[in-house]
Design an enzyme around this catalytic site. Sequence first.
Site: not given
Length: 571
Positions: A159, A153, A287, A492
């Site tokens: 990503n 997908p 996916g 982060y």
Amino acid sequence: MTDLAPLSTPSGESTTPAAPVEHMKWWGWGVPGVAFHHEDKPEFAPFVKNAVGLDLHAAQPLEQPDFGALDVPASIAPDALREALARAVGEGNVRDDDLDRVVHTYGKSLRDLVRVRAGDLPRVPDLVVYPADEDGVQRVVDAAVAADAVLIPFGGGSNIAGSLQPDTAETRPIVSVDLGRLDRVLDIDEAAGLARIQAGALGPAIEAQLNPRGWTIGHFPDSFTHSTLGGWVATRSSGMQSDKYGDIADITRGLRVARPGGMLEVRAVPSASTGPSVREMVLGSEGRLGVITEATVQVHRIPAKRVIHAYFFPNWKAGSAAMQAIAASDVHPSVTRVSDARETGFSLATSKERRGFSALAQKGLFTVLRKRGWDLDQLCLSFIGYEGEPSTVAEQRKAVERIVKAHGGIGVGTGPGVLYDQKKFDTPYLRDFLLDRGAGGDVSETAAPWSRIDGLHDGVIAAAEDAYRRIGRKGWIMCHLSHSYHSGACLYFTFAFVFGDDPIAEYDTVKSAVQQAFIDLGGVPSHHHGIGVEHAQWLPDAISGQGVAVIEGLFAATDPGRHLNPAKITR
């Protein structure tokens, strides 16, 4: 229930080509014509020279890579598969041109961009299909499985965990299922505050359809402009305002997933006791359980007032302690973010030149802080957001600022917050700017209990600096606390260095050092970017060997033929 769009085309899938789905640049982030520039930021070049040793005035940026120079492997899709997919979605919606296939080969991690720019394409999808609706997706899934092909997908392509790349060892045909045409808000249950939205809708398209009706999803990841609802669900995404709205796992209530032979449906209810949660299984599945076609999500009325205030803290420990105190209090800001001194220096260096009263005000503030005994090299910038009715915002801000003051912080107004709000989705362009000049920059994030946050912060920085010494490069690492919870927070990290002779090997050394430090210091491999292939080796540390065995058992039972994005999360 307010009906906003038909659930499918009345006569089934169109046989004519769809309007082109806009994709990001094959070689970088975003769309052509948009880029980071430093000429209007006088402190940026000196900062970069000091941080990583790169002289921006002398560096000659690379020209746009030449797509024609790429050696793209030929498609191995057999005619029978092409014909079956054409029957499923229409002849014009099955593509095998080189550009379409390369765009769907990688995501946008540093590794992805280095490889695609270098023409490193060991395996690319053989076909790209563009279904127009859920029925079309189901037909694609069934046709591909019947032909013993592999399905991956594809949403916005943003990503950075390797979730999109085909397995290099895969010998079967690979089909990329691009959900870009499934971009509608289907309906809104106004009484429940729930919206049914197709999985291929990009962040801006979702808000553009919700806002005129007075609603917002409240989910704003860094990739918002170029990521989709389905991608958020598939990777368990978090957004900049998750402190208030929750991450996508909190927001998502119902799901529809196209699987071989039929549709998986999870009803949108507030809560349920129905055995192990299938909803939770789909969240973060990347996916491997099927192709997400739509999600029913919580939406909220657009707040009457929204504002982000900036604060300075004298050091990192004061700032992180304040965020912990806010999380433990009765107030609920939409954003609780604090940057360490390194990232604060970076933020100040990316500001445009101040003139007139603004420049005098900043100089005066820093003079006052020095007189108070602050070491400005340890200065930490924080952004805290407030939303709601004006009276609620005022009460929340008053309560938060008592906590800020108790931890030695001071308010510096809304000006920096306005700038942060305007530029919050632009950071990925900076990575391309560096890459064009022979330097690499990337991110890694983790979560840990409050008791470990400061030790984890210091330990990860030490691990990265040791990695830079090992590869013989001058490097930089900085951090911000991005999301707060009752029990802990997300840290982060952003790291950068100038490439030597082997960029991928050097990157692996630094990235692995950061990720291993997460594990050694009590964190997890990823807070919101997913596992993919980048973080898979650390999964057993996070959930135990038995936990991995449970996940592998789930994948083996639900996809015995390994047709659904195999070799992601686990092998």
